[in-house]
Design a protein around this motif. Structure first.
Motif, PDB file in Angstrom:
ATOM      1  N   ARG A  46       0.913  -1.155   0.019  1.00  9.23           N
ATOM      2  CA  ARG A  46      -0.029   0.033   0.177  1.00  9.23           C
ATOM      3  C   ARG A  46       1.078   1.323  -0.086  1.00  9.23           C
ATOM      4  NH1 ARG A  46      -4.948  -0.615   4.331  1.00  9.23           N
ATOM      5  NH2 ARG A  46      -4.988   1.282   4.057  1.00  9.23           N
ATOM      6  N   LEU A  47       0.319   2.388  -0.413  1.00  7.57           N
ATOM      7  CA  LEU A  47       1.176   3.565  -0.777  1.00  7.57           C
ATOM      8  C   LEU A  47       1.233   4.217   0.707  1.00  7.57           C
ATOM      9  CD1 LEU A  47      -0.061   5.177  -4.116  1.00  7.57           C
ATOM     10  CD2 LEU A  47       2.175   4.434  -3.418  1.00  7.57           C
ATOM     11  N   ASP A  48       0.031   4.076   1.546  1.00  5.49           N
ATOM     12  CA  ASP A  48      -0.346   4.755   2.715  1.00  5.49           C
ATOM     13  C   ASP A  48       0.438   3.980   3.938  1.00  5.49           C
ATOM     14  OD1 ASP A  48      -2.201   2.973   2.424  1.00  5.49           O
ATOM     15  OD2 ASP A  48      -3.781   4.002   3.504  1.00  5.49           O
ATOM     16  N   LYS A  49       0.497   2.778   3.973  1.00  8.93           N
ATOM     17  CA  LYS A  49       0.692   1.982   5.006  1.00  8.93           C
ATOM     18  C   LYS A  49       2.222   1.216   4.819  1.00  8.93           C
ATOM     19  CE  LYS A  49      -3.077   1.212   7.796  1.00  8.93           C
ATOM     20  NZ  LYS A  49      -4.297  -0.003   8.212  1.00  8.93           N
ATOM     21  N   GLY A  50       2.452   0.821   3.673  1.00  7.57           N
ATOM     22  CA  GLY A  50       3.607   0.024   3.407  1.00  7.57           C
ATOM     23  C   GLY A  50       2.918  -1.211   2.995  1.00  7.57           C
ATOM     24  N   GLY A  51       2.787  -2.140   3.770  1.00  4.48           N
ATOM     25  CA  GLY A  51       2.328  -3.458   3.734  1.00  4.48           C
ATOM     26  C   GLY A  51       1.478  -3.931   4.437  1.00  4.48           C
ATOM     27  N   GLN A  52       0.426  -4.818   4.089  1.00  9.62           N
ATOM     28  CA  GLN A  52      -0.682  -5.467   4.944  1.00  9.62           C
ATOM     29  C   GLN A  52      -1.030  -6.940   4.655  1.00  9.62           C
ATOM     30  OE1 GLN A  52      -4.132  -2.826   4.969  1.00  9.62           O
ATOM     31  NE2 GLN A  52      -5.247  -4.303   6.281  1.00  9.62           N
ATOM     32  N   PHE A  53      -1.070  -7.780   5.639  1.00 15.19           N
ATOM     33  CA  PHE A  53      -1.414  -9.067   5.368  1.00 15.19           C
ATOM     34  C   PHE A  53      -2.862  -9.330   5.165  1.00 15.19           C
ATOM     35  CE2 PHE A  53       2.760  -9.495   7.140  1.00 15.19           C
ATOM     36  CZ  PHE A  53       3.356 -10.150   6.027  1.00 15.19           C
ATOM     37  N   ILE A  54      -3.699 -10.000   4.272  1.00 17.49           N
ATOM     38  CA  ILE A  54      -4.944 -10.367   4.343  1.00 17.49           C
ATOM     39  C   ILE A  54      -5.069 -12.003   4.398  1.00 17.49           C
ATOM     40  CG2 ILE A  54      -7.152 -10.358   3.132  1.00 17.49           C
ATOM     41  CD1 ILE A  54      -5.815  -7.422   2.341  1.00 17.49           C
ATOM     42  N   SER A  55      -5.697 -12.560   5.038  1.00 21.21           N
ATOM     43  CA  SER A  55      -6.185 -13.952   5.005  1.00 21.21           C
ATOM     44  C   SER A  55      -6.977 -14.183   3.794  1.00 21.21           C
ATOM     45  CB  SER A  55      -6.954 -14.364   6.295  1.00 21.21           C
ATOM     46  OG  SER A  55      -7.272 -15.919   6.107  1.00 21.21           O
ATOM     47  N   TYR A  56      -6.860 -15.367   3.215  1.00 22.83           N
ATOM     48  CA  TYR A  56      -7.532 -15.689   2.155  1.00 22.83           C
ATOM     49  C   TYR A  56      -9.141 -16.096   2.762  1.00 22.83           C
ATOM     50  CZ  TYR A  56      -3.704 -16.714  -0.817  1.00 22.83           C
ATOM     51  OH  TYR A  56      -2.481 -16.456  -1.566  1.00 22.83           O
TER      52      TYR A  56
END
Length: 154
Positions: A46-56
């Protein structure tokens, strides 16, 4: 990894778009730089937060894939086996499931049970007791041909 997760195999089968992730995260899709589908999880740059994990399990595809697994069952035993896997997965990963998913899957399961029961009742009735709507098209075509042939010989 649970049995259900292995059956669905989301890393290989899901095609996840920026729009779907943006809708899930409630952000504009322009903030998403890149999406990586890893073996057990999705990583969103993400541009605003860096990275983010999401569960399938949080993605709409998951709900549809589980529903499809239920709908493919041909017997009560198969349906029970899949449902046991669903319940186990939900219990183990409850925080990754939206509250609406299990009630949705319970409705799908009930419809599948009804369909399997109805089909088994039709399959066990003698041919003479079935209605035309219950009979396969091939049987109806064969029956119609036999009737025409017997009418011509009279």
């Amino acid at each position: 990894m649970t049995t259900l997760f292995r059956r669905i195999n989301p890393a290989q089968k899901f095609r996840i778009t920026k729009h779907q992730i943006a809708k899930l995260l409630k952000i504009p899709s322009s903030l998403i730089v890149k999406i990586e589908s890893w073996l057990y999880i999705v990583f969103v740059h993400r541009l605003d937060k860096g990275g983010q994990f999401i569960s399938y399990r949080q993605i709409e595809h998951w709900k549809n894939a589980v529903a499809c697994q239920l709908q493919k069952c041909l017997t009560q035993e198969q349906l029970q086996q899949v449902w046991t896997a669903v319940e186990f997965d939900h219990t183990k990963h409850q925080q990754q499931y939206a509250d609406s998913i299990l009630p949705f899957l319970k409705r799908i399961r009930a419809k599948c049970q009804e369909s399997i029961t109805t089909k088994s009742q039709i399959d066990t009735r003698p041919v003479e007791q079935t209605t035309k709507r219950d009979r396969p098209a091939a049987w109806l075509a064969h029956h119609a041909t036999q009737t025409l042939m017997s009418d011509r010989t009279r």
